[in-house]
Design an enzyme around this catalytic site. Sequence first.
Site, PDB file in Angstrom:
ATOM      1  N   SER A 188     -23.695 -29.126   4.102  1.00 39.05           N
ATOM      2  CA  SER A 188     -23.158 -28.836   5.437  1.00 39.05           C
ATOM      3  C   SER A 188     -21.639 -28.822   5.353  1.00 39.05           C
ATOM      4  O   SER A 188     -21.056 -29.134   4.304  1.00 39.05           O
ATOM      5  CB  SER A 188     -23.606 -29.892   6.455  1.00 39.05           C
ATOM      6  OG  SER A 188     -22.829 -31.071   6.330  1.00 39.05           O
ATOM      7  N   TYR A 243     -21.195 -39.824   4.605  1.00 42.59           N
ATOM      8  CA  TYR A 243     -21.936 -38.590   4.878  1.00 42.59           C
ATOM      9  C   TYR A 243     -21.315 -37.422   4.116  1.00 42.59           C
ATOM     10  O   TYR A 243     -22.027 -36.602   3.510  1.00 42.59           O
ATOM     11  CB  TYR A 243     -21.942 -38.294   6.375  1.00 42.59           C
ATOM     12  CG  TYR A 243     -22.683 -37.025   6.732  1.00 42.59           C
ATOM     13  CD1 TYR A 243     -24.057 -36.924   6.550  1.00 42.59           C
ATOM     14  CD2 TYR A 243     -22.001 -35.913   7.243  1.00 42.59           C
ATOM     15  CE1 TYR A 243     -24.747 -35.758   6.870  1.00 42.59           C
ATOM     16  CE2 TYR A 243     -22.681 -34.746   7.569  1.00 42.59           C
ATOM     17  CZ  TYR A 243     -24.050 -34.673   7.381  1.00 42.59           C
ATOM     18  OH  TYR A 243     -24.723 -33.517   7.684  1.00 42.59           O
TER      19      TYR A 243
END
Length: 328
Positions: A166, A191
Amino acid sequence: MIHRLHEDTPQQPIGSGWGHDTEAAEVLDGVDLAGCDAIVTGGYSGLGLETVRALADAGARVVVPARRPAHARTVLAEAGLGSVEVRAMDLGDQQSVKAFARGYVDSGRSLDILVNNAAIMACPETRVGPGWEAQFATNHLGHFTLTNGLWPALADGGARVVSLSSTGHKRSGIHFDDPQFTHGYDKWEAYGQAKTANSLFAVELDRLGRDHGVRAFAVNPGGIMTGLQRHLAREEMVAAGWMDESGTLRQGFKTPKQGAATSVWAATSAELDGKGGVYCEDCDIARPTDPESPLARFVGVDAHAVDSESARKLWELSAKLTRVNALG
């Protein structure tokens, strides 16, 4: 230009004709996947569910590993996908992942498509297994062990492996000096590291697997509001500019059907035959990030996420941590 198996694929668009608003079903319109076997992690919610729907509607036999198998079967049945096979697996539990992979390989089936879709995002500090940081352990190490465990089936089928990254990769490279964040945890750094790991994994898997006919792609599905945001308060998402105070999403967010399109394209498109090891977005190979662009935070792939040396180093670290390395 013809890309033979031993050649690297340029990190540049190929002009697929698809784009931001393309839906997964459009990508597979007229494509017959009868006889193809696919596994989609996280295939019973959000992007994963729409990925499963598109593949199954095109004729593929799809297996969905699930931490809560009964719940997954209920969701899939309610979605009209009751024929999809569900088997138990917890990505955060290495023994569970190994058991699932062993069971699949022992069944004698080959595997044409593996979509490593499942993920957690920006969770409070959580430790799994031998004290591993949960986002790195689940999003990357779980899929690393799964893919290695499934290697005999993947190689037999000359498969494609899709690794969901992402724009989060732009937040952080790999903390090789402290990948488990033992010296201070930041949920967004963690993340970011996990999403960079997902991209680097595809780079190195493609290098190692291409001579066996296995090609790998990293995919940015785009911004989509799904269960992935369950650890975020609305106030945080408003502050990030994802939505306004009323909950209306900012322009540019995708629907789950649109978000699943790039995964499905990377998994099946004939345009990608002989290609691999690249980061894709909006149903095409992405451009390298233009640091001068006002959209640099959202568009393109940063160099650290497709760096071949970092990819090899991460593979070595992952093999050491998991004690798994089918391609070593």
